[in-house]
Design a protein around this motif. Structure first.
Motif, PDB file in Angstrom:
ATOM      1  N   GLU A  68       2.459   5.074  -0.813  1.00  0.00           N
ATOM      2  CA  GLU A  68       2.086   6.489  -0.878  1.00  0.00           C
ATOM      3  C   GLU A  68       3.331   7.224  -1.357  1.00  0.00           C
ATOM      4  O   GLU A  68       4.260   7.456  -0.586  1.00  0.00           O
ATOM      5  CB  GLU A  68       1.645   7.016   0.490  1.00  0.00           C
TER       6      GLU A  68
ATOM      7  N   LYS B  55      -1.556   7.271  -4.013  1.00  0.00           N
ATOM      8  CA  LYS B  55      -1.669   6.062  -3.196  1.00  0.00           C
ATOM      9  C   LYS B  55      -2.147   4.881  -4.030  1.00  0.00           C
ATOM     10  O   LYS B  55      -2.819   5.056  -5.051  1.00  0.00           O
ATOM     11  CB  LYS B  55      -2.650   6.308  -2.042  1.00  0.00           C
TER      12      LYS B  55
ATOM     13  N   SER C  51       0.842  -1.207   0.000  1.00  0.00           N
ATOM     14  CA  SER C  51       0.000   0.000   0.000  1.00  0.00           C
ATOM     15  C   SER C  51       0.875   1.255   0.000  1.00  0.00           C
ATOM     16  O   SER C  51       1.080   1.887   1.033  1.00  0.00           O
ATOM     17  CB  SER C  51      -0.922  -0.002   1.217  1.00  0.00           C
TER      18      SER C  51
ATOM     19  N   ILE D 276       0.845  13.467  -3.540  1.00  0.00           N
ATOM     20  CA  ILE D 276       0.975  12.095  -3.068  1.00  0.00           C
ATOM     21  C   ILE D 276      -0.049  11.199  -3.765  1.00  0.00           C
ATOM     22  O   ILE D 276      -1.252  11.501  -3.781  1.00  0.00           O
ATOM     23  CB  ILE D 276       0.786  12.002  -1.541  1.00  0.00           C
TER      24      ILE D 276
END
Length: 507
Positions: A366, A376, A364, A374
């Motif tokens: 970022e 994700k 996961s 950013i």
């Protein structure tokens, strides 16, 4: 007085220990200096360093050059008995010009490479070596020039005849492969004989260790090249629609040609040298893993026929290359961990329990894009995600970008798939310049960087050791594969798009 004597003795002991540590570090140091003629300045040099001569392993790194007028130099600490180094420079015409490729270095080497313009040679440069350890470099350079002559002869695509989507048995394509395989094997044998004679001329100046290691390299190079020459036509024919009896006939002809080749006797070389030979490791892995020879249990062959550190390295290298392609890989890795004793080999095998396994949840991440926003993993929920990892200066990354452009273009109107390129440069400005150059990514990609605090976690999580690396993630955020088909020819490009199409259509 006694107290002063004790203090002096302790200080002397501390000084000796420190001096020993400094001497030990200096004895492990390798310096490669590069001097070039003033009429042909070189702005950028890249030195690749491999502790074990395998791709995708710890120890792979690029060493930054320190520069002065008309010269560059590289300092590194060689932690192993040997290391493999390559030296190249960027080129607009051919992407990269290679000066040396995977030359063996030893702790304590202090070698100067003089680069001179030479239009008579393939890359336009000739090299001369001087300094401590230079004899083995000069020997390897002479060996590489012989091998280069062989490689230049065989880079053309055959024509072939197709009727109703079937390759005709007597087509040019069929004849080309058989004739060319025979020619390639003969040429490789000639190169091998020439290289053995070159090695003998250097024997007394190399010392026993380096002579035997380079002999293992020459033996391994012959067999590694020959197995590659066989695998290419075999897979090309197999990947195309072909009447079964025709394929069997072509297959037998190719195998018979290969089996009648000249074979070096590896029993002449002790295992301690074969263990360190990158060419030998590469040959055994290709010979073992490929289904041409129909070994039902490839892992079992390695386990039963080799011993000690050599077996450890072969098994680690085998799974490094084929873990995601072979059945029962998890079971075999667990079994290997019960007897593999070499620390870095155990570490490699343990890493295959990582999350690149199909069906595991993707990392996961970022990460920032070039504007600082950013991005994700969750932003891509409901989409198939193709991620490639790259760095500035990686020739394979540039090649992949070229190969991916038509594939990304094909999906540009499909909102159920996204292409993400993740750069691992530490220097953010270098990354942004590389994006602007258009050489490493394509207009359909989302460009992200790990060059921030904690950004490298994704690299460590997936245990990525070589570049480019491509990962495909499904619409639910699970790994589909960490080893998709490479789009380096029409057949494998189609295999990749078929995989993406299936993934997109799945609920």
């Amino acid at each position: 007085m006694k107290k002063i004597t004790i203090i002096v003795s302790m200080l002397l002991f501390a000084f000796i220990c420190k001096a020993h540590l400094i001497d030990r570090k200096n004895s492990q140091r390798v310096r490669i200096s590069v001097v070039y003629d003033s009429t042909s300045p070189i702005d950028t040099l890249l030195l690749e360093y491999l502790e074990h001569s395998w791709d995708r392993l710890p120890g792979f790194k690029f060493i930054p050059a320190q520069s002065s007028k008309h010269s560059h130099y590289f300092d590194l600490v060689n932690q192993e008995q040997i290391a493999y180094i390559s030296l190249s420079k960027p080129s607009k015409r051919t992407r990269y010009i290679n000066f040396i490729t995977r030359f063996i270095s030893e702790p304590g080497d202090d070698v100067t490479i003089n680069i001179l313009k030479d239009s008579s040679l393939f890359n336009g440069y000739s090299l001369k070596f001087s300094g401590k350890g230079s004899i083995k470099y000069q020997c390897q350079y002479d060996l590489s020039k012989t091998s280069e002559k062989t490689m230049k002869q065989f880079y053309k695509q055959p024509n072939y005849t197709i009727r109703n989507r079937l390759i005709v048995k007597d087509s040019i394509y069929y004849k080309y492969f058989l004739i060319n395989l025979e020619s390639q094997i003969k040429s490789e044998t000639k190169t091998y004989i020439t290289n053995l004679s070159i090695l003998e001329k250097y024997k007394n100046r190399l010392g026993s260790f380096m002579y035997n290691l380079l002999k293992a390299q020459v033996y391994g190079s012959l067999e590694d090249s020959n197995i590659s020459h066989l695998i290419f036509p075999y897979t090309q024919v197999k990947d195309r629609s072909l009447i079964p009896q025709y394929f069997a006939e072509i297959e037998n002809s190719l195998l018979n040609t290969y089996r009648h080749r000249y074979k070096p006797d590896f029993k002449q070389i002790p295992d301690q040298y074969l263990t360190l030979s990158g060419n030998y490791i590469s040959y055994i892995i290709k010979r073992t893993a490929d289904t041409i020879f129909d070994k039902k249990d490839h892992y079992g062959y390695l386990k039963s026929n080799f011993r000690g550190i050599l077996r450890d390295r072969l098994i680690a290298a085998y799974f490094t290359r084929y873990y995601f392609e072979k059945e029962n890989a998890d079971i075999n890795v667990s079994d290997a961990l019960t007897f593999v004793k070499t620390d870095y080999c155990k570490s490699i095998l343990q890493s295959f329990n990582n999350s690149l396994k199909s069906g595991n949840l993707a990392y996961s991440f970022e990460l920032p894009d070039s504007s600082g926003k950013i991005v994700k993993l969750n932003d891509f929920k409901g989409k198939v995600l193709l991620i490639d990892f790259w760095f500035t200066g990686c020739s394979g990354c540039r090649t992949l970008a070229d190969q991916m452009r038509p594939i990304a273009k094909h999906y540009e109107t499909n909102n159920r798939i996204a292409f993400v390129s993740i750069n691992v440069d530490q220097d953010i400005s270098k990354w942004k310049n590389s994006i602007q150059s258009g050489k490493y990514t394509h207009t359909n990609s989302i460009d992200l960087s790990t060059g921030i605090v904690n950004g490298k976690r994704i690299i460590n999580y997936y245990k990525i050791f070589a570049y480019p690396t491509v990962i495909i993630i499904d619409k639910k955020g699970k790994i589909i594969t960490g080893s998709p088909p490479e789009p380096n020819n029409p057949s494998s490009a189609k295999a990749l798009t078929d995989l993406l199409d299936r993934s997109i259509s799945e609920d």
